[in-house]
Write a protein that holds these residues in place. Sequence first.
Motif, PDB file in Angstrom:
ATOM      1  N   VAL A  47       0.825  -1.202   0.000  1.00 62.24           N
ATOM      2  CA  VAL A  47       0.000   0.000   0.000  1.00 62.24           C
ATOM      3  C   VAL A  47       0.865   1.260   0.000  1.00 62.24           C
ATOM      4  O   VAL A  47       0.738   2.130  -0.859  1.00 62.24           O
ATOM      5  N   ALA A  48       1.754   1.365   0.985  1.00 64.10           N
ATOM      6  CA  ALA A  48       2.587   2.570   1.104  1.00 64.10           C
ATOM      7  C   ALA A  48       3.753   2.269   2.024  1.00 64.10           C
ATOM      8  O   ALA A  48       3.694   1.354   2.845  1.00 64.10           O
ATOM      9  N   ALA A  49       4.815   3.064   1.893  1.00 65.32           N
ATOM     10  CA  ALA A  49       5.971   2.892   2.756  1.00 65.32           C
ATOM     11  C   ALA A  49       6.675   4.229   2.934  1.00 65.32           C
ATOM     12  O   ALA A  49       6.581   5.116   2.075  1.00 65.32           O
ATOM     13  N   ILE A  50       7.406   4.324   4.039  1.00 67.04           N
ATOM     14  CA  ILE A  50       8.097   5.560   4.362  1.00 67.04           C
ATOM     15  C   ILE A  50       9.441   5.229   4.987  1.00 67.04           C
ATOM     16  O   ILE A  50       9.577   4.261   5.728  1.00 67.04           O
ATOM     17  N   SER A  51      10.439   6.035   4.677  1.00 63.78           N
ATOM     18  CA  SER A  51      11.781   5.809   5.188  1.00 63.78           C
ATOM     19  C   SER A  51      11.896   6.244   6.647  1.00 63.78           C
ATOM     20  O   SER A  51      10.987   6.861   7.209  1.00 63.78           O
ATOM     21  N   ARG A  52      13.027   5.957   7.232  1.00 61.59           N
ATOM     22  CA  ARG A  52      13.279   6.369   8.619  1.00 61.59           C
ATOM     23  C   ARG A  52      13.131   7.872   8.794  1.00 61.59           C
ATOM     24  O   ARG A  52      12.572   8.349   9.768  1.00 61.59           O
ATOM     25  N   SER A  53      13.673   8.621   7.853  1.00 62.59           N
ATOM     26  CA  SER A  53      13.646  10.080   7.956  1.00 62.59           C
ATOM     27  C   SER A  53      12.301  10.682   7.555  1.00 62.59           C
ATOM     28  O   SER A  53      12.012  11.835   7.876  1.00 62.59           O
ATOM     29  N   GLY A  54      11.514   9.897   6.833  1.00 59.44           N
ATOM     30  CA  GLY A  54      10.264  10.421   6.288  1.00 59.44           C
ATOM     31  C   GLY A  54      10.445  11.106   4.949  1.00 59.44           C
ATOM     32  O   GLY A  54       9.473  11.539   4.339  1.00 59.44           O
ATOM     33  N   GLY A  55      11.680  11.170   4.482  1.00 60.24           N
ATOM     34  CA  GLY A  55      11.948  11.870   3.236  1.00 60.24           C
ATOM     35  C   GLY A  55      11.710  11.058   1.991  1.00 60.24           C
ATOM     36  O   GLY A  55      11.604  11.616   0.891  1.00 60.24           O
ATOM     37  N   SER A  56      11.634   9.740   2.137  1.00 60.50           N
ATOM     38  CA  SER A  56      11.362   8.862   0.992  1.00 60.50           C
ATOM     39  C   SER A  56      10.041   8.165   1.217  1.00 60.50           C
ATOM     40  O   SER A  56       9.828   7.552   2.274  1.00 60.50           O
ATOM     41  N   ILE A  57       9.167   8.267   0.233  1.00 65.10           N
ATOM     42  CA  ILE A  57       7.813   7.717   0.352  1.00 65.10           C
ATOM     43  C   ILE A  57       7.440   7.027  -0.955  1.00 65.10           C
ATOM     44  O   ILE A  57       7.800   7.515  -2.036  1.00 65.10           O
ATOM     45  N   GLY A  58       6.727   5.934  -0.825  1.00 69.29           N
ATOM     46  CA  GLY A  58       6.247   5.243  -2.015  1.00 69.29           C
ATOM     47  C   GLY A  58       4.839   4.713  -1.812  1.00 69.29           C
ATOM     48  O   GLY A  58       4.420   4.475  -0.672  1.00 69.29           O
ATOM     49  N   TYR A  59       4.106   4.539  -2.912  1.00 76.69           N
ATOM     50  CA  TYR A  59       2.723   4.079  -2.857  1.00 76.69           C
ATOM     51  C   TYR A  59       2.478   2.997  -3.895  1.00 76.69           C
ATOM     52  O   TYR A  59       3.091   2.989  -4.968  1.00 76.69           O
ATOM     53  N   GLY A  60       1.560   2.109  -3.568  1.00 74.70           N
ATOM     54  CA  GLY A  60       1.092   1.170  -4.557  1.00 74.70           C
ATOM     55  C   GLY A  60       0.243   1.889  -5.599  1.00 74.70           C
ATOM     56  O   GLY A  60      -0.389   2.902  -5.310  1.00 74.70           O
ATOM     57  N   ASP A  61       0.203   1.347  -6.797  1.00 70.38           N
ATOM     58  CA  ASP A  61      -0.493   2.019  -7.891  1.00 70.38           C
ATOM     59  C   ASP A  61      -1.978   2.233  -7.591  1.00 70.38           C
ATOM     60  O   ASP A  61      -2.562   3.236  -8.001  1.00 70.38           O
ATOM     61  N   SER A  62      -2.583   1.300  -6.887  1.00 70.70           N
ATOM     62  CA  SER A  62      -4.025   1.379  -6.659  1.00 70.70           C
ATOM     63  C   SER A  62      -4.423   2.461  -5.661  1.00 70.70           C
ATOM     64  O   SER A  62      -5.611   2.790  -5.564  1.00 70.70           O
ATOM     65  N   VAL A  63      -3.467   3.013  -4.926  1.00 72.00           N
ATOM     66  CA  VAL A  63      -3.815   4.014  -3.913  1.00 72.00           C
ATOM     67  C   VAL A  63      -3.196   5.382  -4.158  1.00 72.00           C
ATOM     68  O   VAL A  63      -3.462   6.330  -3.421  1.00 72.00           O
ATOM     69  N   LYS A  64      -2.370   5.482  -5.194  1.00 72.39           N
ATOM     70  CA  LYS A  64      -1.718   6.754  -5.475  1.00 72.39           C
ATOM     71  C   LYS A  64      -2.749   7.857  -5.688  1.00 72.39           C
ATOM     72  O   LYS A  64      -3.739   7.670  -6.376  1.00 72.39           O
ATOM     73  N   GLY A  65      -2.481   9.001  -5.052  1.00 73.49           N
ATOM     74  CA  GLY A  65      -3.377  10.138  -5.173  1.00 73.49           C
ATOM     75  C   GLY A  65      -4.526  10.128  -4.190  1.00 73.49           C
ATOM     76  O   GLY A  65      -5.238  11.124  -4.058  1.00 73.49           O
ATOM     77  N   ARG A  66      -4.715   9.017  -3.487  1.00 71.85           N
ATOM     78  CA  ARG A  66      -5.815   8.926  -2.515  1.00 71.85           C
ATOM     79  C   ARG A  66      -5.307   8.721  -1.086  1.00 71.85           C
ATOM     80  O   ARG A  66      -5.925   9.196  -0.135  1.00 71.85           O
ATOM     81  N   PHE A  67      -4.198   8.016  -0.937  1.00 68.50           N
ATOM     82  CA  PHE A  67      -3.650   7.716   0.386  1.00 68.50           C
ATOM     83  C   PHE A  67      -2.387   8.534   0.605  1.00 68.50           C
ATOM     84  O   PHE A  67      -1.633   8.810  -0.334  1.00 68.50           O
ATOM     85  N   THR A  68      -2.148   8.881   1.872  1.00 67.21           N
ATOM     86  CA  THR A  68      -0.941   9.612   2.244  1.00 67.21           C
ATOM     87  C   THR A  68      -0.332   8.986   3.489  1.00 67.21           C
ATOM     88  O   THR A  68      -1.019   8.826   4.505  1.00 67.21           O
ATOM     89  N   ILE A  69       0.938   8.645   3.400  1.00 63.29           N
ATOM     90  CA  ILE A  69       1.653   8.102   4.556  1.00 63.29           C
ATOM     91  C   ILE A  69       2.528   9.197   5.151  1.00 63.29           C
ATOM     92  O   ILE A  69       3.092  10.022   4.432  1.00 63.29           O
ATOM     93  N   SER A  70       2.618   9.202   6.469  1.00 61.30           N
ATOM     94  CA  SER A  70       3.451  10.183   7.156  1.00 61.30           C
ATOM     95  C   SER A  70       3.920   9.586   8.472  1.00 61.30           C
ATOM     96  O   SER A  70       3.407   8.557   8.910  1.00 61.30           O
ATOM     97  N   ARG A  71       4.893  10.226   9.080  1.00 58.81           N
ATOM     98  CA  ARG A  71       5.362   9.745  10.381  1.00 58.81           C
ATOM     99  C   ARG A  71       5.632  10.905  11.315  1.00 58.81           C
ATOM    100  O   ARG A  71       6.053  11.989  10.879  1.00 58.81           O
ATOM    101  N   ASP A  72       5.375  10.648  12.588  1.00 57.97           N
ATOM    102  CA  ASP A  72       5.650  11.609  13.642  1.00 57.97           C
ATOM    103  C   ASP A  72       6.623  10.935  14.596  1.00 57.97           C
ATOM    104  O   ASP A  72       6.214  10.132  15.446  1.00 57.97           O
TER     105      ASP A  72
END
Length: 126
Positions: A47-72
């Motif tokens: 679905v989605a993934a995020i790096s340790r720093s939060g600076g690298s993010i990726g999404y699966g094709d089926s959710v791009k533009g609709r889902f957002t991953i973030s980290r605190d």
Amino acid sequence: VQLQASGGGLVQAGGSLRLSCAAPGRIFSRLAVGWFRQAPGKEREFVAAISRSGGSIGYGDSVKGRFTISRDNAKNTVYLQMNSLKPEDTAVYYCAGKSTILSVGYFHTWAEYAYWGQGTQVTVSS
């Protein structure tokens, strides 16, 4: 290490949900985190993934533009904001963590992750 996924529920098509994934503070900063989902009878899907720093993010094709991953990092939590939900988004959603020395880069293959949460059910009605 057990991750804690939460935030699932029942929502109508077009609605929104926010999932949370919490990890123990002592390791959270070392984790790249991913979300995967699995619907009955189907294979686990990235679905989605995020790096340790939060600076690298990726999404699966089926959710791009609709889902957002973030980290605190202050709250030891990764979020998955899901908007414009569709019935085909119905699945059990799992968060996963990979301990890495890399601060950038994310991982989209479930086999790369060593730590998993218990899953949270998302059901989208039409």
